[in-house]
Design a protein around this motif. Structure first.
Motif, PDB file in Angstrom:
ATOM      1  N   THR A  31      -0.452  -1.028   1.706  1.00 37.39           N
ATOM      2  CA  THR A  31       0.374  -0.158   3.197  1.00 37.39           C
ATOM      3  C   THR A  31      -0.940   0.375   3.010  1.00 37.39           C
ATOM      4  N   PHE A 163       6.644  -2.884  12.745  1.00 33.18           N
ATOM      5  CA  PHE A 163       8.451  -2.849  13.285  1.00 33.18           C
ATOM      6  C   PHE A 163       8.349  -1.987  14.022  1.00 33.18           C
ATOM      7  N   ARG A 171      14.586  -2.236  12.735  1.00 34.88           N
ATOM      8  CA  ARG A 171      13.264  -2.042  11.722  1.00 34.88           C
ATOM      9  C   ARG A 171      13.659  -1.690  10.611  1.00 34.88           C
ATOM     10  N   GLU A 172      14.518  -1.517  10.254  1.00 36.71           N
ATOM     11  CA  GLU A 172      15.568  -1.850   8.496  1.00 36.71           C
ATOM     12  C   GLU A 172      15.715  -2.992   8.210  1.00 36.71           C
ATOM     13  N   GLN A 175      12.465  -4.464   7.449  1.00 36.93           N
ATOM     14  CA  GLN A 175      11.273  -4.218   6.280  1.00 36.93           C
ATOM     15  C   GLN A 175      12.193  -5.111   4.909  1.00 36.93           C
ATOM     16  N   ASP A 176      13.863  -5.367   5.125  1.00 39.05           N
ATOM     17  CA  ASP A 176      14.597  -5.736   4.012  1.00 39.05           C
ATOM     18  C   ASP A 176      13.738  -7.080   3.981  1.00 39.05           C
ATOM     19  N   THR A 193       1.176   1.365   8.730  1.00 38.72           N
ATOM     20  CA  THR A 193       2.325   2.575   9.203  1.00 38.72           C
ATOM     21  C   THR A 193       1.881   3.718   9.386  1.00 38.72           C
ATOM     22  N   GLU A 198       8.443   3.648   5.263  1.00 37.26           N
ATOM     23  CA  GLU A 198       8.224   2.342   5.134  1.00 37.26           C
ATOM     24  C   GLU A 198       7.973   1.527   4.466  1.00 37.26           C
ATOM     25  N   LYS A 201       8.856   1.963   0.984  1.00 33.41           N
ATOM     26  CA  LYS A 201      10.306   0.676   0.755  1.00 33.41           C
ATOM     27  C   LYS A 201       9.056  -0.658   0.941  1.00 33.41           C
ATOM     28  N   ILE A 202       8.596  -1.051   1.122  1.00 31.66           N
ATOM     29  CA  ILE A 202       7.676  -2.004   1.189  1.00 31.66           C
ATOM     30  C   ILE A 202       6.742  -2.402   0.209  1.00 31.66           C
ATOM     31  N   SER A 203       6.478  -1.166   0.054  1.00 35.26           N
ATOM     32  CA  SER A 203       4.269  -2.040  -0.377  1.00 35.26           C
ATOM     33  C   SER A 203       5.003  -1.647  -2.075  1.00 35.26           C
TER      34      SER A 203
END
Length: 374
Positions: A31, A163, A171-172, A175-176, A193, A198, A201-203
């Motif tokens: 990210t 998102f 959005r959540e 992300q999941d 982002t 975020e 959570k994703i990176s």
């Protein structure tokens, strides 16, 4: 693998990027994050040559992208944008197949790919593929935007704040789904982002930028524990540092079933809502779903004979509330010092939950069972 080697970008006298050096491994989701104007989107758009570097070089799998035909490069690179960008006159199936058709895939292969991708994001192909974009919700449209970028099986996918225009719940969920999807497909993804939650959570890794430079590149955990300087520490935020190091948040302490009423409802309707939900207060929402007030049983009794009044005329608008990432310590202090027995949880104006004494105790117990420490 993606490599930025001493990459810079100038627009006339303005130097937007300065000496960018970054390596992204094959199958890694990295990210790019930072405040507005820091250069994160400019950096990402260089990967499909929508923006050309002024200096330095960018390599994908060891090949300098300046040697590649830009049209072919873009067809070989997935791209998801904030505005979704589905073509309204095309069906969902036709939108997904834009790049495979340009690459002259066989029909059977394309049809199989559509079904495969739609199933991957939980959208039944038989139900949705012949529909048009305006027949889908915003979250469903963005799911299609994501899988359209994957349709031709590109090695690299670029995601530019995909998102950020969605409501917090959608959005959540997305992300999941992205985290789950990446575990399965293992694409090399560059995700832009401005939201640190975020990014965490994703990176796999986060590259934090400021004024055209990369300040720190690390795993989310290491960045939280060892911020390089005050800028990184401030951008991450002290609340988030405390949260990662061991306090449950309002989101873990709240209940999601909240008795609400629209502000234009009549008083008799509001009274019926209270009886139905067995409560003595209702939180009031406007037409956009935003929390705007609270009305109590006592308020209704005092004004019940006023037939020309509605909820908005008698509600209290000064509402004490917290956000989803508010920590246990602050929530507990509010309950103690403000003498409240319920505390609404609001995110971007939307009422997402309610903390009560019992929900807080239950949330703490569940958090401790999952290995949390206070």
């Amino acid at each position: 693998m993606i490599e930025f080697r001493n990459v810079g970008k100038s627009f006339d006298d303005f130097q937007a990027l300065k000496n960018i050096n970054l390596t992204i491994e094959t199958g890694e989701l990295v990210t790019l994050i930072g405040p507005s104007g820091c250069g994160k989107t400019t950096t990402m758009r260089m990967l499909n040559r929508l923006i050309e570097p002024s200096e330095g070089e960018i390599l994908i799998d060891g090949e300098n992208i300046q040697k590649k035909d830009p049209v072919q490069l873009r067809r070989d690179t997935g791209y998801v944008i904030q505005q979704i960008g589905l073509l309204p006159h095309m069906t969902i199936e036709e939108n997904i197949l834009i790049v495979p058709k340009l690459k002259k895939w066989e029909k059977e292969r394309m049809m199989k790919r559509v079904d495969e991708l739609m199933n991957l994001v939980g959208l039944d192909p038989e139900t949705f593929k012949k529909r048009y974009p305006n027949e889908l919700s915003g979250g469903q449209q963005q799911r299609i935007g994501v899988i359209r970028a994957l349709a031709a099986d590109p090695p690299v996918v670029l995601m530019d704040e995909p998102f950020s225009a969605l409501d917090p719940i959608s959005r959540e969920q997305l992300q999941d789904e992205l985290v789950k999807l990446q575990d399965e497909i293992k694409k090399t993804i560059v995700f832009v982002t401005h939201d640190m939650d975020e990014a965490i959570k994703i990176s796999k890794r986060v590259a934090l930028m400021r004024d055209g430079e990369i300040v720190q590149v690390d795993t989310p955990d290491k960045m939280l524990r060892e911020p390089k300087d005050d800028f990184v520490r401030d951008f991450i935020g002290s609340k988030r540092l405390n949260q990662e190091l061991g306090q449950p948040t309002a989101q873990q302490l709240m209940r999601s079933d909240v008795a609400t009423v629209r502000e234009q409802r009549g008083l008799a309707e509001a009274f019926n809502y209270m009886k139905k939900h067995h409560v003595d207060q209702l939180y009031v929402k406007n037409s956009e779903g935003e929390l705007v007030g609270i009305v109590t049983l006592e308020d209704l009794k005092n004004h019940y004979e006023d037939e020309d009044k509605n909820v908005s005329d008698i509600m209290a608008t000064d509402i004490l509330h917290v956000t989803s990432d508010t920590l246990l310590q602050e929530v507990a202090e509010i309950f103690t010092n403000q003498k409240v027995y319920t505390l609404p949880v609001v995110q971007e104006g939307q009422l997402v939950g309610l903390i009560t004494n019992s929900s807080m105790i239950r949330g703490i117990a569940e958090w401790e069972q999952q290995g949390g420490k206070t």
